[in-house]
Scaffold this motif. Structure first.
Motif, PDB file in Angstrom:
ATOM      1  N   GLN A 113      33.455  28.383  44.435  1.00  0.00           N
ATOM      2  CA  GLN A 113      34.731  28.131  45.110  1.00  0.00           C
ATOM      3  C   GLN A 113      34.617  26.936  46.043  1.00  0.00           C
ATOM      4  OE1 GLN A 113      35.285  32.013  46.799  1.00  0.00           O
ATOM      5  NE2 GLN A 113      36.098  32.889  44.898  1.00  0.00           N
ATOM      6  N   THR A 171      28.885  35.321  35.622  1.00  0.00           N
ATOM      7  CA  THR A 171      30.016  36.226  35.795  1.00  0.00           C
ATOM      8  C   THR A 171      29.998  36.849  37.190  1.00  0.00           C
ATOM      9  OG1 THR A 171      31.223  38.032  34.744  1.00  0.00           O
ATOM     10  CG2 THR A 171      28.836  38.261  34.869  1.00  0.00           C
ATOM     11  N   LYS A 191      34.883  32.679  40.032  1.00  0.00           N
ATOM     12  CA  LYS A 191      35.489  31.542  39.353  1.00  0.00           C
ATOM     13  C   LYS A 191      37.016  31.623  39.350  1.00  0.00           C
ATOM     14  CE  LYS A 191      33.173  32.085  35.499  1.00  0.00           C
ATOM     15  NZ  LYS A 191      32.270  33.184  35.913  1.00  0.00           N
TER      16      LYS A 191
HETATM   17  N1  LIG Z   1      34.983  34.525  48.340  1.00  0.00           N
HETATM   18  C1  LIG Z   1      34.961  35.781  47.986  1.00  0.00           C
HETATM   19  N2  LIG Z   1      34.536  36.731  48.848  1.00  0.00           N
HETATM   20  C2  LIG Z   1      34.495  38.047  48.476  1.00  0.00           C
HETATM   21  N3  LIG Z   1      34.864  38.495  47.255  1.00  0.00           N
HETATM   22  C3  LIG Z   1      35.288  37.581  46.356  1.00  0.00           C
HETATM   23  C4  LIG Z   1      35.366  36.196  46.665  1.00  0.00           C
HETATM   24  N4  LIG Z   1      35.834  35.540  45.570  1.00  0.00           N
HETATM   25  C5  LIG Z   1      36.050  36.461  44.628  1.00  0.00           C
HETATM   26  N5  LIG Z   1      35.728  37.687  45.076  1.00  0.00           N
HETATM   27  C6  LIG Z   1      35.781  38.956  44.331  1.00  0.00           C
HETATM   28  O1  LIG Z   1      34.611  38.971  43.494  1.00  0.00           O
HETATM   29  C7  LIG Z   1      34.912  39.620  42.263  1.00  0.00           C
HETATM   30  C8  LIG Z   1      34.496  38.726  41.096  1.00  0.00           C
HETATM   31  O2  LIG Z   1      35.301  37.549  41.103  1.00  0.00           O
HETATM   32  P1  LIG Z   1      35.821  36.882  39.748  1.00  0.00           P
HETATM   33  O3  LIG Z   1      36.367  37.917  38.821  1.00  0.00           O
HETATM   34  O4  LIG Z   1      36.691  35.752  40.107  1.00  0.00           O
HETATM   35  O5  LIG Z   1      34.470  36.330  39.134  1.00  0.00           O
HETATM   36  P2  LIG Z   1      34.320  35.461  37.826  1.00  0.00           P
HETATM   37  O6  LIG Z   1      33.228  34.521  38.085  1.00  0.00           O
HETATM   38  O7  LIG Z   1      35.635  34.900  37.417  1.00  0.00           O
HETATM   39  O8  LIG Z   1      33.861  36.564  36.783  1.00  0.00           O
HETATM   40  P3  LIG Z   1      34.006  36.528  35.176  1.00  0.00           P
HETATM   41  O9  LIG Z   1      33.138  35.451  34.687  1.00  0.00           O
HETATM   42  O10 LIG Z   1      33.545  37.900  34.763  1.00  0.00           O
HETATM   43  O11 LIG Z   1      35.468  36.312  34.872  1.00  0.00           O
HETATM   44  C9  LIG Z   1      36.415  39.922  42.277  1.00  0.00           C
HETATM   45  O12 LIG Z   1      36.570  41.294  42.647  1.00  0.00           O
HETATM   46  C10 LIG Z   1      36.945  39.036  43.364  1.00  0.00           C
HETATM   47  O13 LIG Z   1      38.113  39.558  43.984  1.00  0.00           O
END
Ligand SMILES: Nc1ncnc2c1ncn2[C@@H]1O[C@H](COP(=O)(O)OP(=O)(O)OP(=O)(O)O)[C@@H](O)[C@H]1O
Length: 293
Positions: free
Chosen positions: A106, A157, A161
């Motif tokens: 992020q 994952t 993201k």
């Molecule tokens: N900065 C943050 N602080 C705390 N929790 C967060 C933060 N950013 C995201 N999350 C939480 O972390 C979890 C995982 O986030 P997210 O689904 O976006 O990951 P991802 O990398 O997209 O995973 P995937 O590859 O499986 O789609 C979600 O429950 C989200 O709400």
């Protein structure tokens, strides 16, 4: 390792999917569930994302494999104060998300704001030496013209993201809408006119869909739409359109026609169906400003 690709397309808000999203929606913005199209040749070119990715990747960030952070403390979301609109910031930090610090992915992606949300300039009218008056979001002081437009992000994952690409997508929509509102006022030869800018905002939002997020599965699309809905809690008229198979196509198309589409989250099959068979849908995507794949 999963990947995320954000592509910017030439040019240029609500999710309507209440049946799926109500459960997750503690927010007040609405969610539209709409559906793929057989594009004409121009649209095919525009959506030929594989080619664009290969040719235009300007930055590749492997957040997990490279130790990108140069500091030990993760930055607070409050650092986004001057980069995202205050509604998004409030959703992130106050309600409903109450997040404190950014994840590395992020941090890296949001560091590219606002440059990655700037409009594409197919006619070459933007750069600073243009004699035409530059709309606010094109001002050189705001935009790093050398910043990457197309980004490939690789991160494991669960590294956050989704927010990393939804935040810029929402910001992009916000900027484009405001840009068209201000342009209408300038074109009318005025310095300010709430009625003209209001009408222009409304017309642009109805005419042009916002960023597209393509998700491989229905479940993931619904989850992404829910996240987008939370992020736009304080933008009450922001419409997130959710277009997935397994839901009524006619209903999705009806929702599409009756409102704006500020962010579109779709699965490939339904997107293709709508692009192929629904001219109004295809038209709305002609100036799609950003795609996250
Ligand atoms: N900065 C943050 N602080 C705390 N929790 C967060 C933060 N950013 C995201 N999350 C939480 O972390 C979890 C995982 O986030 P997210 O689904 O976006 O990951 P991802 O990398 O997209 O995973 P995937 O590859 O499986 O789609 C979600 O429950 C989200 O709400």
């Amino acid at each position: 390792m999963s990947s995320l690709t954000v592509l910017r397309f030439p040019s240029n808000r609500h999710i309507l999917a209440r049946r799926h999203l109500n459960a997750a929606a503690s927010s007040s913005s609405s969610v539209l569930l709409p559906n793929t199209m057989q594009a004409d040749s121009g649209d095919r070119n525009r959506f030929n994302v594989d080619t664009t990715v290969e040719e235009d990747i300007a930055a590749t960030n492997d957040v997990q494999d490279r130790n990108i952070n140069t500091h030990d403390v993760s930055p607070s979301f409050k650092y986004l104060k001057d980069r995202v609109n205050h509604h998004t910031l409030k959703a992130l930090t106050v309600h409903p998300l109450q997040l404190e610090t950014m994840t590395p992915v992020q941090e890296r992606v949001t560091a590219l704001l606002p440059a990655i949300t700037r409009p594409w300039d197919p006619e070459g009218i933007i750069p600073p030496d243009s004699s035409r008056p530059l709309p606010p979001i094109w001002q050189p002081s705001v935009v790093d013209w050398n910043a990457p437009r197309d980004i490939l992000v690789r991160a494991k994952t669960g590294t956050g993201k989704t927010f990393a690409y939804i935040i810029p997508a929402i910001e992009s929509r916000f900027n484009y809408v405001e840009h068209h509102a201000k342009l209408a006022v300038v074109n009318a030869g005025l310095k300010g006119s709430p009625s003209i800018s209001g009408r222009a905002r409304h017309a642009y939002r109805r005419r042009s869909a916002g960023p597209l997020v393509l998700a491989p599965t229905r479940e993931l699309a619904i989850q992404i739409a829910c996240d987008a809905q939370k992020l736009t809690t304080h933008q009450r008229d922001f419409v997130v359109q959710l277009l997935v198979g397994g839901s009524g196509r006619a209903r999705q198309m009806k929702d599409w026609m009756k409102s704006s589409s500020d962010l579109v989250v779709a699965t490939p099959g339904r997107l293709r169906d709508l692009l192929t068979n629904e001219p109004e849908f295809r038209q709305g995507f002609k100036n799609c400003p950003m795609a996250s794949l």
